[in-house]
Write a protein that holds these residues in place. Sequence first.
Motif, PDB file in Angstrom:
ATOM      1  N   UNK A   1       5.825  36.167   4.395  1.00 39.18           N
ATOM      2  CA  UNK A   1       6.292  34.854   4.609  1.00 39.18           C
ATOM      3  C   UNK A   1       7.096  34.717   5.808  1.00 39.18           C
ATOM      4  N   UNK A   2       6.895  33.756   6.716  1.00 44.96           N
ATOM      5  CA  UNK A   2       7.455  33.458   8.029  1.00 44.96           C
ATOM      6  C   UNK A   2       7.752  32.193   8.029  1.00 44.96           C
ATOM      7  N   UNK A   3       8.655  31.776   9.000  1.00 42.11           N
ATOM      8  CA  UNK A   3       9.119  30.783   9.428  1.00 42.11           C
ATOM      9  C   UNK A   3       8.462  30.283  10.729  1.00 42.11           C
ATOM     10  N   UNK A   4       8.330  28.930  10.832  1.00 44.07           N
ATOM     11  CA  UNK A   4       7.649  28.651  12.254  1.00 44.07           C
ATOM     12  C   UNK A   4       8.643  29.069  13.332  1.00 44.07           C
ATOM     13  N   UNK A   5       8.003  29.794  14.365  1.00 41.17           N
ATOM     14  CA  UNK A   5       8.651  30.125  15.615  1.00 41.17           C
ATOM     15  C   UNK A   5       8.940  31.625  15.469  1.00 41.17           C
ATOM     16  N   UNK A   6       8.734  32.162  14.347  1.00 38.76           N
ATOM     17  CA  UNK A   6       9.228  33.589  14.093  1.00 38.76           C
ATOM     18  C   UNK A   6       8.264  34.591  14.717  1.00 38.76           C
ATOM     19  N   UNK A   7       8.495  35.623  15.116  1.00 42.66           N
ATOM     20  CA  UNK A   7       7.620  36.880  15.669  1.00 42.66           C
ATOM     21  C   UNK A   7       7.448  37.795  14.210  1.00 42.66           C
TER      22      UNK A   7
END
Length: 473
Positions: free
Chosen positions: A57-63
């Motif tokens: 699970x990731x957020x927009x803009x994450x690496x």
Amino acid sequence: MQQDKWGVLVSFNYQNNKMLLSLQSPVRLLSVLVFHLLLTHLCRGQSQLVGPSQPIVANVGDDIILPCHLEPAEDVAAMTLEWTRLGLKLKLVNVWRDGQDLDTRSPSYRGRTFLFTDELKKGNISLKLSTVKLSDTGRYKCFIPEIDKESFIELVVAGAVSLPVINLAGIDRDKEGVVLQCESSGWYPEPELLWLDGEGKLLSAGPTETVRGPDDLYTVSSRVTVEKRHSNSFTCRVHQKDTNHTRETHITVPDDFFKVQSSSSGTTGLAVGLAVSCILVIVLLVILVLKLRQNKTKTKRSRKDTTDGGDQNVTEEEMKTLKGKKKKKSKHKLEEEQQRREEAENRVQVLEEELQTKIRELQDEQSRRKREVQQKEKELQDQTVKLQQETQRKNEALRDVETLKTELENKIKQLEKHLQEEKSLKTNLQNKNTQLEKQFEEEKNRRMKLEKEVESLKTQLQQSSWFWGANKS
């Protein structure tokens, strides 16, 4: 390694068990090599690519990192490594072949995917994906063609969600409560919005309004009417089940806010009660006046009937006598009746004056209550504005904190990226240094070999010279 006239001495390492085989013939050497290749093939047959069991699970803009590694660990630097995304028209995400990263990836992934080249020797082929986009959501495959092994990783990308913002939406006079509104944007997939009290219990709120923007991100909002409680603390929580992502904001409503609301409602009720009482008094007085007038009319009719009935049985003389007497009596009665009438009219006039006085008093009381209600409402509006301003300042402070947090995270990511690049440069320098040292050592060995050959030639020349000189003598 030593060599004799019959064979060679070969050593190899397999599963931490050192074995030394002394081969006395080329046939035995060939047998051992075939056996070693078979063991290597069997070992590779038991290897497997391992990825995460849960979605990433990731957020927009994450690496982020998509984990994938070979078990048992094996050097895969010389193998072909492929990362693809299922359902994508141009499926290639990253390709490693012949010891280098090939630029054959899909255009949407160019410049955003990296392998950990230092970890390839340990069987780690995890993929780093930088600046994650909403469109990166999908199922990825990690694949090694040489050993026909693959692993699948699910990536779920959430939106750049905002912290829920709570505002004071108004007053509910029926419930003597405060109406709060909460809104949060930038969610994907669609989340749910919950209201909680200070003890963490769910509050009954209105339906959640959901709006999907042109960027496919969702904005949710909801209203709830809250009454005075022990702590007057309330929480707006937005939760996304698929990504298990939660954001929440707390607000505390002052006690005075509920007190002003309750007082305002009580004053309004009292004013209504006074108005109803005034109307009842007016109705009762009207009924009393009508009854007095009705009694007067009945008395006049009865007297007239009595006078008409007695006139039929008397003579003219008696009639004259009776008329004289009646005139005196009538005059006397008329005077009494006139006096009673005047007294009744005076009483009615006094009652009417008292009624008008009461009405004026009630009107003055109602006006005073109305002014008090208006004053209370003004104070309530002032407190509402202050609470809204305080809530707005708090929300702005929270947004500033979120902005600073995002900037800090971006700085940390940039620093990590620089550190990774520095580490990669350091590794490359070390590799080049190692190569140079190796070349220098080889050059040194060749030079020493040449020097030995030169010395050997000199010795041979000297011996030859001595031999020819001896023969001549």
